[in-house]
Design a protein around this motif. Structure first.
Motif, PDB file in Angstrom:
ATOM      1  N   LYS A   1      56.074   4.034  86.620  1.00 42.79           N
ATOM      2  CA  LYS A   1      54.893   3.349  87.147  1.00 42.79           C
ATOM      3  C   LYS A   1      53.765   3.305  86.123  1.00 42.79           C
ATOM      4  O   LYS A   1      52.972   2.360  86.090  1.00 42.79           O
ATOM      5  CB  LYS A   1      54.420   4.030  88.436  1.00 42.79           C
ATOM      6  CG  LYS A   1      55.328   3.771  89.638  1.00 42.79           C
ATOM      7  CD  LYS A   1      54.856   4.536  90.861  1.00 42.79           C
ATOM      8  CE  LYS A   1      55.739   4.278  92.077  1.00 42.79           C
ATOM      9  NZ  LYS A   1      55.630   2.906  92.579  1.00 42.79           N
ATOM     10  N   LEU A   2      53.680   4.325  85.285  1.00 40.51           N
ATOM     11  CA  LEU A   2      52.655   4.359  84.253  1.00 40.51           C
ATOM     12  C   LEU A   2      53.058   3.582  83.005  1.00 40.51           C
ATOM     13  O   LEU A   2      52.234   3.380  82.110  1.00 40.51           O
ATOM     14  CB  LEU A   2      52.345   5.812  83.864  1.00 40.51           C
ATOM     15  CG  LEU A   2      51.591   6.635  84.906  1.00 40.51           C
ATOM     16  CD1 LEU A   2      51.547   8.098  84.481  1.00 40.51           C
ATOM     17  CD2 LEU A   2      50.178   6.102  85.094  1.00 40.51           C
ATOM     18  N   GLY A   3      54.320   3.178  82.946  1.00 42.96           N
ATOM     19  CA  GLY A   3      54.784   2.446  81.775  1.00 42.96           C
ATOM     20  C   GLY A   3      55.146   3.337  80.602  1.00 42.96           C
ATOM     21  O   GLY A   3      55.231   2.861  79.466  1.00 42.96           O
ATOM     22  N   ALA A   4      55.363   4.626  80.872  1.00 43.14           N
ATOM     23  CA  ALA A   4      55.746   5.537  79.804  1.00 43.14           C
ATOM     24  C   ALA A   4      57.244   5.474  79.513  1.00 43.14           C
ATOM     25  O   ALA A   4      57.685   5.861  78.426  1.00 43.14           O
ATOM     26  CB  ALA A   4      55.353   6.968  80.159  1.00 43.14           C
ATOM     27  N   VAL A   5      58.030   5.042  80.489  1.00 40.59           N
ATOM     28  CA  VAL A   5      59.445   4.734  80.284  1.00 40.59           C
ATOM     29  C   VAL A   5      59.715   3.384  80.931  1.00 40.59           C
ATOM     30  O   VAL A   5      58.980   2.954  81.834  1.00 40.59           O
ATOM     31  CB  VAL A   5      60.389   5.809  80.882  1.00 40.59           C
ATOM     32  CG1 VAL A   5      60.151   7.159  80.237  1.00 40.59           C
ATOM     33  CG2 VAL A   5      60.228   5.898  82.391  1.00 40.59           C
ATOM     34  N   ASP A   6      60.757   2.698  80.470  1.00 34.85           N
ATOM     35  CA  ASP A   6      61.079   1.399  81.050  1.00 34.85           C
ATOM     36  C   ASP A   6      62.101   1.560  82.180  1.00 34.85           C
ATOM     37  O   ASP A   6      62.467   2.674  82.562  1.00 34.85           O
ATOM     38  CB  ASP A   6      61.575   0.426  79.974  1.00 34.85           C
ATOM     39  CG  ASP A   6      62.853   0.894  79.277  1.00 34.85           C
ATOM     40  OD1 ASP A   6      63.571   1.748  79.837  1.00 34.85           O
ATOM     41  OD2 ASP A   6      63.136   0.383  78.181  1.00 34.85           O
ATOM     42  N   ALA A   7      62.550   0.436  82.719  1.00 35.37           N
ATOM     43  CA  ALA A   7      63.465   0.458  83.861  1.00 35.37           C
ATOM     44  C   ALA A   7      64.785   1.144  83.527  1.00 35.37           C
ATOM     45  O   ALA A   7      65.453   1.686  84.411  1.00 35.37           O
ATOM     46  CB  ALA A   7      63.714  -0.963  84.347  1.00 35.37           C
TER      47      ALA A   7
END
Length: 204
Positions: A16-22
């Motif tokens: 959700k924070l964009g620190a890892v991708d899907a």
């Protein structure tokens, strides 16, 4: 199963924070957060501020003072400063807002033991910010100490933690490609790494 559930909850926060991708791969923002290993559990909040440009234009001495709010881990003193000095208040407000976003996400996914969202407004106490600001401006240790109402060892510890965080912040800025922030972090580190607090000793 409990640990697996907690791990998945943490992954959801990172996504959700964009620190890892899907796919679970670490993103640029995640790499920035990973550099900030001495942030005392607030790596994600600090990375949010760095990544959003919230430290752009912050002076070197004010940058050191801001990180003193992150590094301060002593019991609060009723005589310590309750507000951040001028030049630090805006970036501290941005850091607290980022901490609240992280806390809300952790609360939403059911992570226990984290900061309550409503507590973010008082996170990162500025107890030592004025002292570190003075020290970064060349003040004597005894004068900086008067600005934080703390024991000598407490100020020494926070200065050392701030210097370590500044090195990590410089590395994070390098990952991000933010040359100006990297220079500010290096300048701040040079300003505070001096004198008795950084003298080699068996007692520190």
């Amino acid at each position: 199963p409990v640990l697996a559930g907690e791990l998945e909850a943490r992954r959801r926060v990172l996504r959700k924070l964009g620190a890892v991708d899907a796919a679970g791969l670490v993103t640029l923002k995640g790499r920035v957060a990973a550099e900030l290993a001495s942030a005392g559990g607030d790596e994600l909040a600090l990375a949010e501020v760095v990544f959003s440009g919230g430290l752009a234009g912050v002076r070197a001495d004010a940058l050191a003072a801001l990180l003193a709010c992150v590094a301060w881990r002593e019991p609060p003193s009723p005589r310590a400063p309750a507000t951040a000095p001028d030049g630090v208040d805006a970036s501290l407000a941005a850091l607290r807002a980022a901490a609240r976003r992280v806390a809300v996400l952790e609360h939403d996914v059911g992570l226990a033991g984290g900061r309550e969202p409503d507590d973010a407004a008082t996170a990162f106490p500025p107890s030592a910010a004025a002292a570190v600001l003075l020290w970064a401006r060349g003040a004597r240790f005894v004068d900086a100490l008067k600005a934080c109402d703390a024991f000598e060892g407490s100020l020494v510890r926070v200065l050392r933690r701030v210097e370590e965080l500044l090195r990590q912040l410089g590395a994070a800025a390098g990952v991000l490609g933010d040359a100006a922030l990297a220079r500010a972090a290096a300048d701040a580190g040079a300003k505070i790494k001096r004198g008795v607090p950084f003298a080699p000793s068996l007692y520190l």
